[in-house]
Design a protein around this motif. Structure first.
Motif, PDB file in Angstrom:
ATOM      1  N   SER A   1      62.082  34.980  -3.772  1.00 11.24           N
ATOM      2  CA  SER A   1      63.099  35.684  -4.655  1.00 11.24           C
ATOM      3  C   SER A   1      62.072  36.194  -5.480  1.00 11.24           C
ATOM      4  N   PHE A   2      60.720  35.956  -5.241  1.00 11.12           N
ATOM      5  CA  PHE A   2      59.882  36.484  -6.603  1.00 11.12           C
ATOM      6  C   PHE A   2      59.705  38.202  -5.632  1.00 11.12           C
ATOM      7  N   MET A   3      59.727  38.572  -4.427  1.00  4.57           N
ATOM      8  CA  MET A   3      59.593  39.659  -3.793  1.00  4.57           C
ATOM      9  C   MET A   3      60.805  40.670  -4.188  1.00  4.57           C
ATOM     10  N   LYS A   4      62.191  39.614  -4.091  1.00  8.30           N
ATOM     11  CA  LYS A   4      63.299  40.244  -4.529  1.00  8.30           C
ATOM     12  C   LYS A   4      63.397  40.807  -5.941  1.00  8.30           C
ATOM     13  N   LEU A   5      62.932  39.936  -6.733  1.00  7.40           N
ATOM     14  CA  LEU A   5      62.881  40.343  -8.463  1.00  7.40           C
ATOM     15  C   LEU A   5      61.640  41.484  -8.586  1.00  7.40           C
ATOM     16  N   MET A   6      60.842  41.428  -7.789  1.00 11.88           N
ATOM     17  CA  MET A   6      59.670  42.715  -7.761  1.00 11.88           C
ATOM     18  C   MET A   6      60.308  43.891  -7.579  1.00 11.88           C
ATOM     19  N   LYS A   7      61.074  43.984  -6.327  1.00 11.88           N
ATOM     20  CA  LYS A   7      61.675  45.288  -5.961  1.00 11.88           C
ATOM     21  C   LYS A   7      62.693  45.896  -7.141  1.00 11.88           C
ATOM     22  N   GLU A   8      63.510  45.020  -7.632  1.00  7.30           N
ATOM     23  CA  GLU A   8      64.281  45.298  -8.541  1.00  7.30           C
ATOM     24  C   GLU A   8      63.521  45.945  -9.862  1.00  7.30           C
ATOM     25  N   LYS A   9      62.495  45.203 -10.110  1.00  5.64           N
ATOM     26  CA  LYS A   9      61.464  45.618 -11.186  1.00  5.64           C
ATOM     27  C   LYS A   9      60.945  47.127 -10.935  1.00  5.64           C
ATOM     28  N   GLU A  10      60.520  47.428  -9.642  1.00  3.48           N
ATOM     29  CA  GLU A  10      59.993  48.801  -9.081  1.00  3.48           C
ATOM     30  C   GLU A  10      61.242  49.706  -9.206  1.00  3.48           C
ATOM     31  N   ILE A  11      62.383  49.267  -9.144  1.00  2.00           N
ATOM     32  CA  ILE A  11      63.517  50.160  -9.252  1.00  2.00           C
ATOM     33  C   ILE A  11      63.817  50.667 -10.756  1.00  2.00           C
TER      34      ILE A  11
ATOM     35  N   VAL B   1      60.705  31.713   8.718  1.00  2.00           N
ATOM     36  CA  VAL B   1      60.678  32.994   9.577  1.00  2.00           C
ATOM     37  C   VAL B   1      59.947  33.854   8.701  1.00  2.00           C
ATOM     38  N   TYR B   2      60.422  34.082   7.462  1.00  2.00           N
ATOM     39  CA  TYR B   2      60.053  35.393   6.741  1.00  2.00           C
ATOM     40  C   TYR B   2      58.780  35.309   6.662  1.00  2.00           C
ATOM     41  N   PHE B   3      58.116  34.125   6.333  1.00  2.00           N
ATOM     42  CA  PHE B   3      56.461  34.076   6.200  1.00  2.00           C
ATOM     43  C   PHE B   3      55.694  33.982   7.352  1.00  2.00           C
TER      44      PHE B   3
ATOM     45  N   LEU C   1      60.645  43.336   4.937  1.00  2.00           N
ATOM     46  CA  LEU C   1      61.532  42.158   5.241  1.00  2.00           C
ATOM     47  C   LEU C   1      62.220  41.997   4.213  1.00  2.00           C
ATOM     48  N   GLU C   2      63.484  41.697   4.054  1.00  2.00           N
ATOM     49  CA  GLU C   2      64.535  41.539   3.127  1.00  2.00           C
ATOM     50  C   GLU C   2      65.152  40.321   3.330  1.00  2.00           C
ATOM     51  N   MET C   3      65.303  39.492   2.402  1.00  2.00           N
ATOM     52  CA  MET C   3      66.261  38.278   2.381  1.00  2.00           C
ATOM     53  C   MET C   3      67.420  38.725   1.227  1.00  2.00           C
TER      54      MET C   3
ATOM     55  N   LYS D   1      51.903  37.620  -8.324  1.00  2.00           N
ATOM     56  CA  LYS D   1      50.915  36.506  -8.277  1.00  2.00           C
ATOM     57  C   LYS D   1      51.665  35.167  -7.770  1.00  2.00           C
ATOM     58  N   LYS D   2      52.937  34.948  -8.136  1.00  2.00           N
ATOM     59  CA  LYS D   2      53.917  33.819  -7.863  1.00  2.00           C
ATOM     60  C   LYS D   2      54.089  33.908  -6.273  1.00  2.00           C
TER      61      LYS D   2
END
Length: 314
Positions: free
Chosen positions: A266-276, A212-214, A179-181, A117-118
């Protein structure tokens, strides 16, 4: 009538089940091009909450099992039709330990939903301010060509990047892109089946890389055909303020002010960690050892970094 449910497309390269908690979504079409909803039988609703079930269905473990049962199509796609998912084993928690794991799984799903959502709130702000301020759109290819001509000749503040590494030709076709930052670098990853490989790496100031990411994300989420690095470079349009990197940074700074965040990705990075972490919880629930989990993840083509992070939680 609104009915809470799990929704999924029929044809996909990996499990992409979503939970519709309010029952707002309905379906058109059918066959392998369509989608459908999954309802929990009345007698199981107290035992198998929707968030718990969607976590199991999206897990590497059940995705691995489905790919043993399902039909594979060209390009690494599989059928997620009812006739295949109906035979997936759903673990009903019975012991105190299993019930605690199930509760932790639901909590983690809630955290992932909040992060998504964020992320989409930030993306909406990016679209708003890019539209208001970024009147001159330049392709990613143009920005890279400007860097190639200007590096060592122009002041760095007039360039969008500090370094570029191209790791693929522009003609090779991929099944998809991600994409990954990380560590001051924006990475474009190409997917072949379940395997991700680096295609392009861009270094520079965080605000410009986020912009550029977005811009690339906007292309990937559109309906335009994107199969090659050449497609990414020529079809990604980066909204700029008069083509000036320093001025263009104002777009991202305005978004950060409105959203009250320091890092837009950062929200997508945290989400990937939660998925792991969620993957590891499901392995625990089903009683797999580290060695068994590794075999499942390797058979799905997960990269070594992902595998090690999952195993660290077991």
């Amino acid at each position: 009538m609104s009915v809470p449910k799990i929704v999924t497309g029929v044809l996909s390269d990996q499990a992409r089940f979503s939970v519709d908690l309010k029952g707002d979504y309905y379906f058109v079409g059918g066959g392998n091009a369509g989608g459908y909803g999954i309802l929990i039988k009345e007698e199981y609703k107290d035992v198998v909450p929707l968030k718990f079930l969607v976590a199991l269905l999206n897990s590497s473990l059940l995705d691995w099992r489905l790919k043993q049962l399902s039909t594979e199509f060209e390009g690494g796609f599989y059928s997620y039709a009812r006739r295949f998912i109906k035979d997936l084993p759903i673990k009903l928690p019975s012991t105190d330990e299993e019930k605690a794991l199930a509760e932790e799984i639901e909590i983690t799903v809630d955290e992932i939903i909040d992060l998504l959502k964020k992320h989409y709130e930030v993306k909406a702000l990016w679209e708003e301010w890019s539209g208001k301020l970024g009147k001159r759109k330049l392709t990613l290819k143009k920005l890279i060509e400007t860097w190639e001509r200007g590096v060592g000749r122009l002041p760095q503040e007039r360039l969008f990047f500090t370094n570029i590494r191209t790791l693929s030709d522009e003609e090779t076709e991929y099944d998809g892109f991600e994409l990954e930052m990380r560590d001051g670098t924006l990475r474009l990853l190409g997917r072949e089946g379940d395997i991700l490989m680096p295609v392009l790496e861009l270094e520079g100031e965080e605000e410009l890389l986020e912009h550029v990411y977005f811009s690339v994300l906007s292309l990937l989420e559109s309906k335009r055909k994107v199969k090659t690095l050449g497609d990414i470079l020529s079809k990604t349009e980066v909204p700029t303020i008069d083509g000036d990197p320093l001025e263009t940074k104002r777009i991202i700074l305005k978004i950060k002010e409105d959203a009250n965040v320091k890092h837009l990705t950062s929200f997508m990075k945290l989400m990937k960690e939660k998925e792991i972490y969620l993957d590891a919880l499901v392995f625990k629930l089903y009683g797999l050892s580290k060695e068994e989990a590794r075999l499942v993840l390797e058979s799905l083509g997960k990269n070594q970094e992902y595998i090690e992070k999952v195993l660290d939680h077991l």
